[in-house]
Design a protein around this motif. Sequence first.
Motif, PDB file in Angstrom:
ATOM      1  N   LEU A 123       1.077  -1.262   0.049  1.00 52.59           N
ATOM      2  CA  LEU A 123       0.126  -0.096  -0.017  1.00 52.59           C
ATOM      3  C   LEU A 123       0.879   1.234   0.077  1.00 52.59           C
ATOM      4  N   MET A 124       2.026   1.199   0.477  1.00 53.86           N
ATOM      5  CA  MET A 124       2.949   2.534   0.801  1.00 53.86           C
ATOM      6  C   MET A 124       3.115   3.017  -0.509  1.00 53.86           C
ATOM      7  N   THR A 125       3.379   2.344  -1.631  1.00 60.11           N
ATOM      8  CA  THR A 125       3.512   3.008  -2.991  1.00 60.11           C
ATOM      9  C   THR A 125       2.617   3.959  -3.290  1.00 60.11           C
ATOM     10  N   TYR A 126       1.360   3.869  -2.962  1.00 58.82           N
ATOM     11  CA  TYR A 126       0.287   4.699  -3.068  1.00 58.82           C
ATOM     12  C   TYR A 126      -0.076   5.818  -2.162  1.00 58.82           C
ATOM     13  N   SER A 127       0.256   5.455  -1.039  1.00 55.24           N
ATOM     14  CA  SER A 127      -0.026   6.391   0.133  1.00 55.24           C
ATOM     15  C   SER A 127       1.087   7.000   0.695  1.00 55.24           C
ATOM     16  N   GLU A 128       2.533   6.865   0.318  1.00 56.17           N
ATOM     17  CA  GLU A 128       3.612   7.382   1.237  1.00 56.17           C
ATOM     18  C   GLU A 128       3.571   8.768   0.678  1.00 56.17           C
ATOM     19  N   PRO A 129       4.283   9.612   1.285  1.00 56.95           N
ATOM     20  CA  PRO A 129       4.548  11.149   1.130  1.00 56.95           C
ATOM     21  C   PRO A 129       4.956  11.547  -0.300  1.00 56.95           C
ATOM     22  N   VAL A 130       6.123  10.509  -0.427  1.00 59.44           N
ATOM     23  CA  VAL A 130       6.597  10.742  -2.001  1.00 59.44           C
ATOM     24  C   VAL A 130       5.958  10.027  -3.044  1.00 59.44           C
ATOM     25  N   LEU A 131       6.107  11.010  -4.286  1.00 58.01           N
ATOM     26  CA  LEU A 131       5.140  10.351  -5.262  1.00 58.01           C
ATOM     27  C   LEU A 131       6.041   9.172  -5.914  1.00 58.01           C
ATOM     28  N   PRO A 132       5.193   8.034  -6.439  1.00 56.21           N
ATOM     29  CA  PRO A 132       5.830   6.985  -7.006  1.00 56.21           C
ATOM     30  C   PRO A 132       6.574   7.370  -8.168  1.00 56.21           C
ATOM     31  N   GLN A 133       7.633   6.558  -8.658  1.00 61.10           N
ATOM     32  CA  GLN A 133       8.378   6.855  -9.711  1.00 61.10           C
ATOM     33  C   GLN A 133       7.596   6.851 -11.247  1.00 61.10           C
ATOM     34  N   TRP A 134       6.715   5.939 -11.187  1.00 65.51           N
ATOM     35  CA  TRP A 134       5.767   5.683 -12.329  1.00 65.51           C
ATOM     36  C   TRP A 134       4.666   6.841 -12.429  1.00 65.51           C
ATOM     37  N   PHE A 135       4.495   7.674 -11.542  1.00 64.13           N
ATOM     38  CA  PHE A 135       3.453   8.789 -11.475  1.00 64.13           C
ATOM     39  C   PHE A 135       3.558   9.591 -12.739  1.00 64.13           C
ATOM     40  N   PRO A 136       4.633   9.991 -13.200  1.00 68.98           N
ATOM     41  CA  PRO A 136       4.574  10.863 -14.474  1.00 68.98           C
ATOM     42  C   PRO A 136       4.133  10.440 -15.611  1.00 68.98           C
ATOM     43  N   GLN A 137       3.936   9.122 -15.607  1.00 68.46           N
ATOM     44  CA  GLN A 137       3.810   8.358 -16.749  1.00 68.46           C
ATOM     45  C   GLN A 137       2.197   8.242 -16.996  1.00 68.46           C
ATOM     46  N   LEU A 138       1.591   8.335 -15.781  1.00 68.70           N
ATOM     47  CA  LEU A 138       0.266   8.252 -16.019  1.00 68.70           C
ATOM     48  C   LEU A 138      -0.434   9.422 -16.633  1.00 68.70           C
ATOM     49  N   PRO A 139      -1.592   9.178 -17.387  1.00 72.13           N
ATOM     50  CA  PRO A 139      -2.380  10.046 -18.295  1.00 72.13           C
ATOM     51  C   PRO A 139      -2.805  11.160 -17.214  1.00 72.13           C
ATOM     52  N   GLU A 140      -2.998  12.343 -17.537  1.00 69.68           N
ATOM     53  CA  GLU A 140      -3.407  13.365 -16.986  1.00 69.68           C
ATOM     54  C   GLU A 140      -4.657  13.310 -15.857  1.00 69.68           C
ATOM     55  N   ALA A 141      -5.614  12.684 -16.428  1.00 64.60           N
ATOM     56  CA  ALA A 141      -6.751  12.451 -15.715  1.00 64.60           C
ATOM     57  C   ALA A 141      -6.440  11.499 -14.687  1.00 64.60           C
ATOM     58  N   ASP A 142      -5.733  10.541 -14.856  1.00 65.50           N
ATOM     59  CA  ASP A 142      -5.466   9.754 -14.011  1.00 65.50           C
ATOM     60  C   ASP A 142      -4.417  10.174 -12.580  1.00 65.50           C
ATOM     61  N   GLN A 143      -3.521  11.210 -13.270  1.00 63.36           N
ATOM     62  CA  GLN A 143      -2.786  11.775 -12.134  1.00 63.36           C
ATOM     63  C   GLN A 143      -3.673  12.735 -11.240  1.00 63.36           C
ATOM     64  N   LYS A 144      -4.608  13.197 -11.860  1.00 60.86           N
ATOM     65  CA  LYS A 144      -5.794  14.044 -10.952  1.00 60.86           C
ATOM     66  C   LYS A 144      -6.420  13.115 -10.142  1.00 60.86           C
ATOM     67  N   PHE A 146      -5.414  10.360  -8.717  1.00 62.00           N
ATOM     68  CA  PHE A 146      -4.274   9.849  -7.956  1.00 62.00           C
ATOM     69  C   PHE A 146      -4.167  10.756  -6.715  1.00 62.00           C
ATOM     70  N   MET A 147      -4.073  12.125  -7.156  1.00 65.08           N
ATOM     71  CA  MET A 147      -3.768  13.195  -6.123  1.00 65.08           C
ATOM     72  C   MET A 147      -4.828  13.384  -5.270  1.00 65.08           C
ATOM     73  N   ALA A 148      -6.145  13.273  -5.892  1.00 61.38           N
ATOM     74  CA  ALA A 148      -7.270  13.358  -4.975  1.00 61.38           C
ATOM     75  C   ALA A 148      -7.448  12.217  -4.068  1.00 61.38           C
ATOM     76  N   LEU A 149      -6.933  11.245  -4.281  1.00 62.70           N
ATOM     77  CA  LEU A 149      -7.176   9.886  -3.349  1.00 62.70           C
ATOM     78  C   LEU A 149      -5.973  10.120  -2.307  1.00 62.70           C
ATOM     79  N   LYS A 150      -4.783  10.495  -2.975  1.00 65.52           N
ATOM     80  CA  LYS A 150      -3.454  10.985  -2.181  1.00 65.52           C
ATOM     81  C   LYS A 150      -3.823  11.864  -0.976  1.00 65.52           C
ATOM     82  N   LYS A 151      -4.429  12.845  -1.341  1.00 68.67           N
ATOM     83  CA  LYS A 151      -4.967  13.876  -0.188  1.00 68.67           C
ATOM     84  C   LYS A 151      -5.722  13.295   0.835  1.00 68.67           C
ATOM     85  N   ILE A 152      -6.657  12.226   0.314  1.00 60.87           N
ATOM     86  CA  ILE A 152      -7.224  11.583   1.558  1.00 60.87           C
ATOM     87  C   ILE A 152      -6.607  10.775   2.616  1.00 60.87           C
ATOM     88  N   TYR A 153      -5.753   9.930   1.575  1.00 59.41           N
ATOM     89  CA  TYR A 153      -5.058   9.111   2.249  1.00 59.41           C
ATOM     90  C   TYR A 153      -3.572   9.344   2.780  1.00 59.41           C
TER      91      TYR A 153
END
Length: 196
Positions: A123-144, A146-153
């Motif tokens: 779970l830490m890859t998705y919830s740790e304070p540092v963005l995962p290495q694969w984050f920049p490869q996500l489409p823009e909608a998925d990044q948004k 992801f960031m909304a869920l990250k704010k919650i968790y």
Amino acid sequence: MLAECGFAVEVENKVKLVRGQAEIDVYAGETLKGQKYIILCECKYWKAAIPQTVVHAFRTVVADVGAHKGYIISSSGFQSGSREAAGQTNVELVTWGQFKAAFEATWMESCFTPVMTELLDPLMTYSEPVLPQWFPQLPEADQKEFMALKKIYDPLGWFAMTVSTYTLPFREDYPSLPLNDTLDPTANSTDCSQTS
């Protein structure tokens, strides 16, 4: 498979004595390099202070079992004769707070931290304070999203990092128990149960 946590613990264990048997509230055994270590605990949630007769009886049990240490844990203290009866023995008279303090740091480091790291690592890859290495490869909608869920968790991510083996070299202390007192319920007003 989860990490081993040291002592094998049995509650209300019947132990064999020189003359019969006795029931012990907590029997904890651990084998290190072929040597077995035993700790016995008697838990007395009494309204009165523990008398010396209880200490004398428990000393006999500890000796007959060959335990390395015995603890009598009392909610109401000990009579003065009890302290004398425990003197110069391997029986210690303690409150619950004193007993917990004796084992909490060791348990947190050798059991709790490795187990929590193993359980939370996926779970830490998705919830740790540092963005995962694969984050920049996500489409823009998925990044948004992801960031909304990250704010919650994010509180979960910070907590997971503080109890993981990754921060062990930098840790001065563990969160105090119980852990639910450590987490601030007002830190995030979003109801996580409503997310899908």
